[in-house]
Write a protein that holds these residues in place. Structure first.
Motif, short mmCIF file in Angstrom:
data_model
loop_
_atom_site.label_atom_id
_atom_site.label_comp_id
_atom_site.label_asym_id
_atom_site.label_seq_id
_atom_site.Cartn_x
_atom_site.Cartn_y
_atom_site.Cartn_z
N LEU A 20 14.97 -1.51 0.38
CA LEU A 20 14.78 -1.80 1.80
C LEU A 20 15.38 -3.15 2.19
CD1 LEU A 20 11.05 -0.70 2.26
CD2 LEU A 20 13.08 0.54 3.01
N GLY A 21 15.88 -3.89 1.21
CA GLY A 21 16.44 -5.20 1.49
C GLY A 21 15.39 -6.27 1.62
N ALA A 22 14.20 -6.00 1.05
CA ALA A 22 13.09 -6.96 1.16
C ALA A 22 12.74 -7.53 -0.20
CB ALA A 22 11.87 -6.28 1.76
N LYS A 23 12.38 -8.79 -0.23
CA LYS A 23 11.91 -9.44 -1.44
C LYS A 23 10.39 -9.55 -1.39
CE LYS A 23 11.99 -13.86 -3.93
NZ LYS A 23 12.47 -15.27 -3.90
N LEU A 24 9.72 -9.04 -2.41
CA LEU A 24 8.27 -9.13 -2.48
C LEU A 24 7.85 -10.37 -3.25
CD1 LEU A 24 7.09 -5.49 -3.28
CD2 LEU A 24 7.28 -6.59 -1.05
N VAL A 25 6.92 -11.12 -2.70
CA VAL A 25 6.30 -12.24 -3.40
C VAL A 25 4.81 -11.94 -3.47
CG1 VAL A 25 5.80 -14.70 -3.40
CG2 VAL A 25 8.06 -13.88 -2.67
N ILE A 26 4.32 -11.62 -4.67
CA ILE A 26 2.93 -11.23 -4.84
C ILE A 26 2.19 -12.34 -5.59
CG2 ILE A 26 1.34 -9.51 -5.79
CD1 ILE A 26 3.61 -7.49 -5.65
N THR A 27 1.12 -12.82 -4.99
CA THR A 27 0.31 -13.86 -5.62
C THR A 27 -1.12 -13.35 -5.81
OG1 THR A 27 -0.10 -14.82 -3.43
CG2 THR A 27 1.67 -15.78 -4.74
N HIS A 28 -1.80 -13.89 -6.84
CA HIS A 28 -3.16 -13.48 -7.15
C HIS A 28 -4.05 -14.72 -7.27
CE1 HIS A 28 -0.47 -10.42 -8.87
NE2 HIS A 28 -1.47 -9.55 -8.82
N HIS A 29 -5.21 -14.65 -6.72
CA HIS A 29 -6.21 -15.67 -7.01
C HIS A 29 -6.59 -15.53 -8.48
CE1 HIS A 29 -10.04 -17.83 -7.01
NE2 HIS A 29 -9.61 -18.43 -5.89
N SER A 30 -6.82 -16.64 -9.15
CA SER A 30 -7.11 -16.60 -10.59
C SER A 30 -8.31 -15.72 -10.92
CB SER A 30 -7.34 -18.02 -11.13
OG SER A 30 -8.42 -18.65 -10.44
N GLU A 31 -9.30 -15.69 -10.04
CA GLU A 31 -10.50 -14.89 -10.31
C GLU A 31 -10.26 -13.40 -10.10
OE1 GLU A 31 -13.75 -16.32 -8.01
OE2 GLU A 31 -13.52 -18.39 -8.67
N ALA A 32 -9.25 -13.04 -9.31
CA ALA A 32 -8.99 -11.63 -9.02
C ALA A 32 -8.43 -10.89 -10.24
CB ALA A 32 -8.03 -11.50 -7.85
N ALA A 33 -7.74 -11.63 -11.11
CA ALA A 33 -7.09 -10.99 -12.25
C ALA A 33 -8.09 -10.48 -13.29
CB ALA A 33 -6.11 -11.97 -12.91
N HIS A 34 -9.28 -11.03 -13.30
CA HIS A 34 -10.24 -10.67 -14.35
C HIS A 34 -11.62 -10.33 -13.77
CE1 HIS A 34 -7.23 -12.26 -17.08
NE2 HIS A 34 -7.24 -13.40 -16.41
N CYS A 35 -11.65 -9.77 -12.58
CA CYS A 35 -12.95 -9.53 -11.94
C CYS A 35 -13.56 -8.19 -12.35
CB CYS A 35 -12.82 -9.62 -10.43
SG CYS A 35 -11.92 -8.26 -9.67
N GLY A 36 -12.79 -7.34 -13.04
CA GLY A 36 -13.31 -6.04 -13.43
C GLY A 36 -13.29 -5.06 -12.27
N PRO A 37 -14.08 -3.99 -12.34
CA PRO A 37 -14.10 -3.01 -11.25
C PRO A 37 -14.44 -3.66 -9.92
CG PRO A 37 -15.24 -2.15 -13.18
CD PRO A 37 -14.95 -3.60 -13.47
N ALA A 38 -13.76 -3.20 -8.87
CA ALA A 38 -13.95 -3.78 -7.54
C ALA A 38 -13.49 -2.79 -6.50
CB ALA A 38 -13.18 -5.09 -7.41
N VAL A 39 -13.77 -3.09 -5.26
CA VAL A 39 -13.19 -2.36 -4.14
C VAL A 39 -12.12 -3.25 -3.51
CG1 VAL A 39 -13.59 -1.35 -1.86
CG2 VAL A 39 -15.25 -0.98 -3.69
#
Length: 237
Positions: free
Chosen positions: A49-68
């Motif tokens: 699509l000609g778009a560059k994605l920049v995806i960032t994560h909060h440090s706690e989101a990476a290891h929070c386990g099951p979530a909505v």
């Protein structure tokens, strides 16, 4: 001419991805990581699509386990942009009518996503309960669009409460996922469609003493503010 080429490539990509994905799902039907794998494939098409994605994560989101996970839903391009942020061991909640779309619908169902009948309130409530059960029994996360529909440039629409009832019933946090505005920013006849920012925010624990509507309102405010910040980053580039 560029737009026609892109449309053809995207159509072929969807067709072949659905065929390969169906083969994967026949071998591993309803496997908890099917959705992440297939969503990752679709996310690679942002480059087309000609778009560059920049995806960032909060440090706690990476290891929070099951979530909505709750994300803003903007337009049909979300399948090639927002899909790149779907985490492992996560399924999504989609409307029941999706299963009638040739190839894609069958892939959506067999990969393990949950179908909801929005036209029947009692069945929809049962699906919410089913989603909470999957979270508790299988350790899955569920990806939902609390606006209930695409916004098409109208900003972050009011939230429905289903995602928050699901999180409360499963006793898991809500993880907001915010994507910068893409309405009318992607033009298929333009080579460079800029940068799209996706930010996975810190998990938000839900107090069971507070109702789903109050949680929906609070998290809507958090997401609206963050989307405004992401849009400012786009303008500054």
């Amino acid at each position: 001419m560029l737009a026609i080429i892109r449309i053809l490539i995207m159509a072929l990509f969807i067709l072949f991805s659905c065929i390969i994905g169906l083969l994967l799902c026949i071998v591993k039907p309803f496997h908890k990581n099917n959705v992440h794998i297939i969503a990752s494939w679709f996310g690679t098409m942002a480059k087309m699509l000609g778009a560059k994605l920049v995806i960032t994560h909060h440090s706690e989101a990476a290891h929070c386990g099951p979530a909505v996970y709750v994300a803003n839903h903007q337009n049909n391009y979300d399948i090639f942009t927002l899909a790149a942020a779907v985490p492992e061991n996560c399924v999504s909640l989609g409307k029941k009518s999706l299963k009638w779309i040739p190839f894609f619908g069958q892939l959506y169902w067999l990969s393990g996503n949950i179908l909801i009948d929005r036209g029947n309130r009692s069945k929809a409530a049962g699906t919410i309960s089913k989603s909470a059960d999957k979270i508790k029994q299988k350790g899955l996360s569920v990806w939902m669009f609390p606006e209930g529909t695409r916004s098409y440039g109208r900003g972050l629409l009011p939230f429905k409460t289903g995602a928050f009832h699901t999180a409360l019933n499963a006793d898991v946090p809500v993880v907001p996922v915010c994507m910068s505005s893409t309405h009318k920013t992607i033009k298929l006849n333009r080579w460079d469609n800029g940068t799209i920012y996706i930010d996975i925010l810190a998990p938000q624990p839900l107090d069971k003493a507070v109702g789903a509507r109050e949680h929906a309102t609070r998290i809507h405010s958090i997401m609206a503010a963050r989307i405004t910040e992401l849009d400012a980053q786009v303008r500054e580039k």
